[in-house]
Design a protein around this motif. Structure first.
Motif, PDB file in Angstrom:
ATOM      1  N   GLY A 167      -7.530  -3.872   9.421  1.00  0.00           N
ATOM      2  CA  GLY A 167      -6.904  -4.025  10.733  1.00  0.00           C
ATOM      3  C   GLY A 167      -5.442  -3.600  10.812  1.00  0.00           C
ATOM      4  N   ALA A 168      -4.941  -3.605  12.054  1.00  0.00           N
ATOM      5  CA  ALA A 168      -3.606  -3.064  12.346  1.00  0.00           C
ATOM      6  C   ALA A 168      -2.474  -3.910  11.753  1.00  0.00           C
ATOM      7  N   GLY A 169      -2.666  -5.236  11.701  1.00  0.00           N
ATOM      8  CA  GLY A 169      -1.594  -6.106  11.193  1.00  0.00           C
ATOM      9  C   GLY A 169      -1.270  -5.802   9.740  1.00  0.00           C
ATOM     10  N   TRP A 170      -2.300  -5.718   8.937  1.00  0.00           N
ATOM     11  CA  TRP A 170      -2.080  -5.439   7.502  1.00  0.00           C
ATOM     12  C   TRP A 170      -1.618  -4.000   7.290  1.00  0.00           C
ATOM     13  N   ALA A 171      -2.111  -3.088   8.116  1.00  0.00           N
ATOM     14  CA  ALA A 171      -1.652  -1.693   7.996  1.00  0.00           C
ATOM     15  C   ALA A 171      -0.155  -1.622   8.306  1.00  0.00           C
ATOM     16  N   GLY A 172       0.285  -2.388   9.303  1.00  0.00           N
ATOM     17  CA  GLY A 172       1.706  -2.414   9.644  1.00  0.00           C
ATOM     18  C   GLY A 172       2.551  -2.976   8.507  1.00  0.00           C
ATOM     19  N   GLU A 173       2.055  -4.027   7.888  1.00  0.00           N
ATOM     20  CA  GLU A 173       2.797  -4.597   6.751  1.00  0.00           C
ATOM     21  C   GLU A 173       2.854  -3.598   5.597  1.00  0.00           C
ATOM     22  N   ALA A 174       1.742  -2.893   5.385  1.00  0.00           N
ATOM     23  CA  ALA A 174       1.725  -1.912   4.296  1.00  0.00           C
ATOM     24  C   ALA A 174       2.679  -0.750   4.589  1.00  0.00           C
ATOM     25  N   GLU A 175       2.832  -0.389   5.856  1.00  0.00           N
ATOM     26  CA  GLU A 175       3.808   0.663   6.195  1.00  0.00           C
ATOM     27  C   GLU A 175       5.208   0.230   5.773  1.00  0.00           C
ATOM     28  N   THR A 176       5.503  -1.034   5.991  1.00  0.00           N
ATOM     29  CA  THR A 176       6.813  -1.553   5.586  1.00  0.00           C
ATOM     30  C   THR A 176       6.972  -1.445   4.067  1.00  0.00           C
ATOM     31  N   ALA A 177       5.889  -1.675   3.338  1.00  0.00           N
ATOM     32  CA  ALA A 177       5.952  -1.594   1.871  1.00  0.00           C
ATOM     33  C   ALA A 177       6.311  -0.190   1.405  1.00  0.00           C
ATOM     34  N   PHE A 178       5.930   0.804   2.207  1.00  0.00           N
ATOM     35  CA  PHE A 178       6.217   2.197   1.838  1.00  0.00           C
ATOM     36  C   PHE A 178       7.628   2.617   2.251  1.00  0.00           C
ATOM     37  N   SER A 179       8.380   1.712   2.889  1.00  0.00           N
ATOM     38  CA  SER A 179       9.689   2.118   3.394  1.00  0.00           C
ATOM     39  C   SER A 179      10.786   2.007   2.347  1.00  0.00           C
ATOM     40  N   SER A 180      10.425   1.603   1.133  1.00  0.00           N
ATOM     41  CA  SER A 180      11.419   1.600   0.057  1.00  0.00           C
ATOM     42  C   SER A 180      10.894   2.457  -1.091  1.00  0.00           C
ATOM     43  N   THR A 181      11.804   2.854  -1.963  1.00  0.00           N
ATOM     44  CA  THR A 181      11.417   3.562  -3.185  1.00  0.00           C
ATOM     45  C   THR A 181      11.979   2.769  -4.363  1.00  0.00           C
ATOM     46  N   PRO A 182      11.138   2.308  -5.316  1.00  0.00           N
ATOM     47  CA  PRO A 182       9.698   2.500  -5.301  1.00  0.00           C
ATOM     48  C   PRO A 182       9.042   1.671  -4.196  1.00  0.00           C
ATOM     49  N   ALA A 183       7.846   2.097  -3.801  1.00  0.00           N
ATOM     50  CA  ALA A 183       7.115   1.377  -2.766  1.00  0.00           C
ATOM     51  C   ALA A 183       6.750  -0.018  -3.259  1.00  0.00           C
ATOM     52  N   ARG A 184       6.701  -0.961  -2.326  1.00  0.00           N
ATOM     53  CA  ARG A 184       6.329  -2.343  -2.688  1.00  0.00           C
ATOM     54  C   ARG A 184       4.840  -2.559  -2.436  1.00  0.00           C
ATOM     55  N   ILE A 185       4.069  -1.596  -2.877  1.00  0.00           N
ATOM     56  CA  ILE A 185       2.610  -1.684  -2.740  1.00  0.00           C
ATOM     57  C   ILE A 185       1.962  -1.077  -3.978  1.00  0.00           C
ATOM     58  N   HIS A 186       1.029  -1.826  -4.541  1.00  0.00           N
ATOM     59  CA  HIS A 186       0.218  -1.315  -5.651  1.00  0.00           C
ATOM     60  C   HIS A 186      -1.169  -0.977  -5.110  1.00  0.00           C
ATOM     61  N   ILE A 187      -1.767   0.018  -5.712  1.00  0.00           N
ATOM     62  CA  ILE A 187      -3.136   0.369  -5.319  1.00  0.00           C
ATOM     63  C   ILE A 187      -4.029   0.354  -6.552  1.00  0.00           C
ATOM     64  N   ALA A 188      -5.320   0.134  -6.298  1.00  0.00           N
ATOM     65  CA  ALA A 188      -6.349   0.318  -7.319  1.00  0.00           C
ATOM     66  C   ALA A 188      -7.161   1.520  -6.884  1.00  0.00           C
ATOM     67  N   HIS A 189      -7.441   2.398  -7.818  1.00  0.00           N
ATOM     68  CA  HIS A 189      -8.261   3.560  -7.457  1.00  0.00           C
ATOM     69  C   HIS A 189      -9.079   4.037  -8.647  1.00  0.00           C
ATOM     70  N   ASP A 190     -10.141   4.736  -8.318  1.00  0.00           N
ATOM     71  CA  ASP A 190     -10.972   5.394  -9.324  1.00  0.00           C
ATOM     72  C   ASP A 190     -10.955   6.864  -8.934  1.00  0.00           C
TER      73      ASP A 190
END
Ligand SMILES: CC(C)(COP(=O)(O)OP(=O)(O)OC[C@H]1O[C@@H](n2cnc3c(N)ncnc32)[C@H](O)[C@@H]1OP(=O)(O)O)[C@@H](O)C(=O)NCCC(=O)NCCS
Length: 161
Positions: free
Chosen positions: A45-68
């Motif tokens: 949803g939009a609320g969490w996407a908005g919070e994640a956008e904020t996480a990308f507004s710094s370097t390093p980003a304040r978001i971790h991801i898991a991926h394969d």
């Protein structure tokens, strides 16, 4: 949806990884911002996407991801909702129960500890048992609705829980 407190100076020792061999946990890069945000918005949803956008507004980003490889499996933000807060976090529904959420949580909390925090707050918790078992989090008395009081469209923040 109370907040929970985590003692970063007393995080449990990490046991052997439960992750599948190809699953990586790392900070997201700015170049991944748009694909990661789209992935979060579609699932949580939009609320969490908005919070994640904020996480990308710094370097390093304040978001971790898991991926394969190219497949995103989950994400976890910190220092976004408020300073010292962990979250939001979410794992692809079909991939839950495989240790990804816990690995994202621990990696984020280690980043917060390295940044100088002694405690982290998990904001507006859904699965309290998950946090209590993984990192010894305890509920903060009187923290509902906490900083979310009076927020516009609060349903957006509960979309993943
Ligand atoms: C909460 C969430 C991130 C956990 O991710 P996950 O990859 O499924 O978690 P893990 O596989 O690392 O689980 C670690 C342990 O916590 C337990 N656990 C996982 N989700 C749980 C839940 N919702 N409630 C209680 N326990 C849970 C697991 O059973 C596992 O226990 P085990 O070590 O005995 O096997 C995931 O369920 C999710 O995306 N939920 C929807 C979004 C959400 O609620 N986010 C949190 C908002 S505060």
């Amino acid at each position: 949806m109370a907040d929970m407190l985590v003692r970063l100076y007393a995080l449990p020792e990490r046991g052997p990884s439960r992750l599948a061999p190809d699953v990586r946990i790392r900070r997201a890069l700015a170049a991944e911002r748009r694909v990661v945000i789209a992935w979060i918005e579609e699932r949580f949803g939009a609320g969490w996407a908005g919070e994640a956008e904020t996480a990308f507004s710094s370097t390093p980003a304040r978001i971790h991801i898991a991926h394969d490889r190219d497949r995103i499996l989950g994400f976890a933000c910190h220092d976004v909702t408020a300073l010292g807060f962990f979250g939001p976090t979410g794992v692809e529904a079909a991939m839950r129960g495989k240790g990804i959420g816990e690995a994202l949580l621990i990696e984020s909390l280690l980043s917060m500890r390295a940044a100088g925090y002694a405690y982290a707050i998990i904001g507006g918790v859904g699965p309290a048992t998950f946090y209590a078992r993984a990192v010894g989090a305890v509920e903060i008395a009187g923290s509902t609705p906490g900083i979310y009081a009076g927020m516009l469209f609060p349903g957006d923040l509960a979309s993943g829980t």
